[in-house]
Motif scaffolding. Sequence first.
Motif, PDB file in Angstrom:
ATOM      1  N   GLN A   6      -4.020   3.581 -13.618  1.00 43.03           N
ATOM      2  CA  GLN A   6      -3.064   2.992 -14.209  1.00 43.03           C
ATOM      3  C   GLN A   6      -2.307   2.206 -13.550  1.00 43.03           C
ATOM      4  N   ALA A   7      -1.524   2.975 -12.612  1.00 43.27           N
ATOM      5  CA  ALA A   7      -0.179   1.897 -11.707  1.00 43.27           C
ATOM      6  C   ALA A   7      -1.119   1.415 -10.477  1.00 43.27           C
ATOM      7  N   LEU A   8      -2.049   0.233 -10.607  1.00 43.08           N
ATOM      8  CA  LEU A   8      -2.832  -0.851 -10.140  1.00 43.08           C
ATOM      9  C   LEU A   8      -2.854  -1.371 -10.744  1.00 43.08           C
ATOM     10  N   GLN A   9      -3.059  -0.982 -12.256  1.00 46.87           N
ATOM     11  CA  GLN A   9      -3.598  -1.539 -13.394  1.00 46.87           C
ATOM     12  C   GLN A   9      -2.343  -2.781 -13.483  1.00 46.87           C
ATOM     13  N   GLN A  10      -1.167  -2.108 -13.620  1.00 46.49           N
ATOM     14  CA  GLN A  10       0.621  -2.480 -14.027  1.00 46.49           C
ATOM     15  C   GLN A  10       0.360  -3.494 -13.518  1.00 46.49           C
ATOM     16  N   LEU A  11       0.157  -3.349 -11.585  1.00 52.24           N
ATOM     17  CA  LEU A  11       0.246  -4.167 -10.443  1.00 52.24           C
ATOM     18  C   LEU A  11      -0.732  -5.165 -11.011  1.00 52.24           C
ATOM     19  N   ARG A  12      -2.018  -5.027 -11.359  1.00 48.75           N
ATOM     20  CA  ARG A  12      -2.437  -6.511 -11.613  1.00 48.75           C
ATOM     21  C   ARG A  12      -1.841  -7.118 -12.262  1.00 48.75           C
ATOM     22  N   SER A  13      -1.850  -6.632 -13.584  1.00 46.14           N
ATOM     23  CA  SER A  13      -0.597  -7.044 -14.653  1.00 46.14           C
ATOM     24  C   SER A  13       0.406  -8.072 -14.118  1.00 46.14           C
ATOM     25  N   LEU A  24      -1.642  -5.944  -2.069  1.00 44.35           N
ATOM     26  CA  LEU A  24      -2.557  -4.671  -1.390  1.00 44.35           C
ATOM     27  C   LEU A  24      -2.544  -4.989  -0.069  1.00 44.35           C
ATOM     28  N   ASP A  25      -2.910  -6.179   0.575  1.00 42.19           N
ATOM     29  CA  ASP A  25      -2.630  -6.171   2.407  1.00 42.19           C
ATOM     30  C   ASP A  25      -1.511  -6.272   2.403  1.00 42.19           C
ATOM     31  N   ARG A  26      -1.013  -6.630   2.144  1.00 37.63           N
ATOM     32  CA  ARG A  26       1.573  -6.632   2.701  1.00 37.63           C
ATOM     33  C   ARG A  26       0.577  -5.370   2.276  1.00 37.63           C
ATOM     34  N   ALA A  54      10.358   6.980   4.548  1.00 39.17           N
ATOM     35  CA  ALA A  54      10.110   8.049   4.201  1.00 39.17           C
ATOM     36  C   ALA A  54      10.273   7.915   2.957  1.00 39.17           C
ATOM     37  N   HIS A  55      11.544   6.888   2.579  1.00 45.60           N
ATOM     38  CA  HIS A  55      12.173   6.607   0.879  1.00 45.60           C
ATOM     39  C   HIS A  55      11.411   5.520   0.468  1.00 45.60           C
ATOM     40  N   SER A  56      11.028   4.014   2.155  1.00 47.35           N
ATOM     41  CA  SER A  56      10.633   3.273   1.616  1.00 47.35           C
ATOM     42  C   SER A  56       8.820   3.516   1.381  1.00 47.35           C
ATOM     43  N   VAL A  57       8.538   4.121   2.435  1.00 46.38           N
ATOM     44  CA  VAL A  57       7.399   4.731   1.916  1.00 46.38           C
ATOM     45  C   VAL A  57       6.745   5.503   0.039  1.00 46.38           C
ATOM     46  N   LYS A  58       8.058   5.975   0.210  1.00 45.13           N
ATOM     47  CA  LYS A  58       7.842   6.533  -1.595  1.00 45.13           C
ATOM     48  C   LYS A  58       7.687   4.975  -2.692  1.00 45.13           C
ATOM     49  N   SER A  59       8.448   4.830  -2.296  1.00 47.14           N
ATOM     50  CA  SER A  59       8.568   3.034  -3.404  1.00 47.14           C
ATOM     51  C   SER A  59       7.374   2.224  -2.762  1.00 47.14           C
ATOM     52  N   THR A  60       7.316   1.824  -2.189  1.00 46.11           N
ATOM     53  CA  THR A  60       5.768   1.286  -2.045  1.00 46.11           C
ATOM     54  C   THR A  60       4.409   1.878  -2.652  1.00 46.11           C
ATOM     55  N   ALA A  61       4.638   3.697  -1.767  1.00 47.23           N
ATOM     56  CA  ALA A  61       3.084   4.298  -2.456  1.00 47.23           C
ATOM     57  C   ALA A  61       3.571   4.324  -3.920  1.00 47.23           C
ATOM     58  N   ARG A  62       3.928   4.568  -4.200  1.00 46.77           N
ATOM     59  CA  ARG A  62       4.418   4.915  -6.089  1.00 46.77           C
ATOM     60  C   ARG A  62       4.291   3.789  -6.866  1.00 46.77           C
ATOM     61  N   THR A  63       4.468   1.953  -5.837  1.00 48.38           N
ATOM     62  CA  THR A  63       4.165   0.775  -6.602  1.00 48.38           C
ATOM     63  C   THR A  63       2.214   0.523  -6.692  1.00 48.38           C
ATOM     64  N   CYS A  64       1.869   0.755  -5.870  1.00 53.35           N
ATOM     65  CA  CYS A  64       0.204   0.882  -5.941  1.00 53.35           C
ATOM     66  C   CYS A  64      -0.406   1.760  -6.033  1.00 53.35           C
ATOM     67  N   GLY A  65       0.134   3.061  -6.617  1.00 52.69           N
ATOM     68  CA  GLY A  65      -0.727   4.374  -7.189  1.00 52.69           C
ATOM     69  C   GLY A  65      -1.370   5.746  -6.735  1.00 52.69           C
ATOM     70  N   ARG A 110      -8.759  -2.784  -2.137  1.00 53.04           N
ATOM     71  CA  ARG A 110      -8.256  -4.381  -2.068  1.00 53.04           C
ATOM     72  C   ARG A 110     -10.210  -5.236  -1.811  1.00 53.04           C
ATOM     73  N   SER A 111     -10.843  -4.253  -1.398  1.00 55.25           N
ATOM     74  CA  SER A 111     -12.370  -4.569  -1.683  1.00 55.25           C
ATOM     75  C   SER A 111     -12.443  -5.076  -1.838  1.00 55.25           C
ATOM     76  N   GLY A 112     -12.068  -3.886  -3.569  1.00 54.99           N
ATOM     77  CA  GLY A 112     -13.056  -4.753  -4.792  1.00 54.99           C
ATOM     78  C   GLY A 112     -12.615  -4.894  -5.736  1.00 54.99           C
ATOM     79  N   SER A 113     -11.168  -5.191  -5.337  1.00 53.75           N
ATOM     80  CA  SER A 113     -10.290  -6.676  -6.604  1.00 53.75           C
ATOM     81  C   SER A 113     -11.354  -7.994  -6.137  1.00 53.75           C
ATOM     82  N   ASP A 114     -11.689  -7.767  -4.422  1.00 51.62           N
ATOM     83  CA  ASP A 114     -12.188  -9.504  -4.964  1.00 51.62           C
ATOM     84  C   ASP A 114     -13.137 -10.077  -5.864  1.00 51.62           C
TER      85      ASP A 114
END
Length: 114
Positions: A6-13, A24-26, A54-65, A110-114
């Motif tokens: 769901q998070a990945l779909q939201q990011l895609r949207s 996703l590469d970034r 840890a704070h930075s990882v938390k934000s990035t990880a949550r955003t991409c699911g 990422r490979s699956g999104s090409d």
Amino acid sequence: MEINTQALQQLRSDVGDEVLPMILDRFCEELGQRADSLREALAASDLKGIGLHAHSVKSTARTCGLDEVADCAALTESAARESRTEDALRNAGHLVELSVKGVSVLEAARSGSD
């Protein structure tokens, strides 16, 4: 480790099909860099550095699911902020491992999104 679709779909949207692979590469690059920085902070028992990364990882990880990574990052950040050294160091070690696994999961997505 599973990705929150769901998070990945939201990011895609939010960014679109063409931009998603670049995002996703970034995120992979950033998670890898943060894992390296966490290793350094962990080796120095640097609670401030552990909390910051840890704070930075938390934000990035949550955003991409990557919820498992984000949850561990939140625990690590909290322990570091509260000066619970033993917990912070243990969680940071686990967070490094999860971040590395998270990069692999994102690369597969990422490979699956090409």
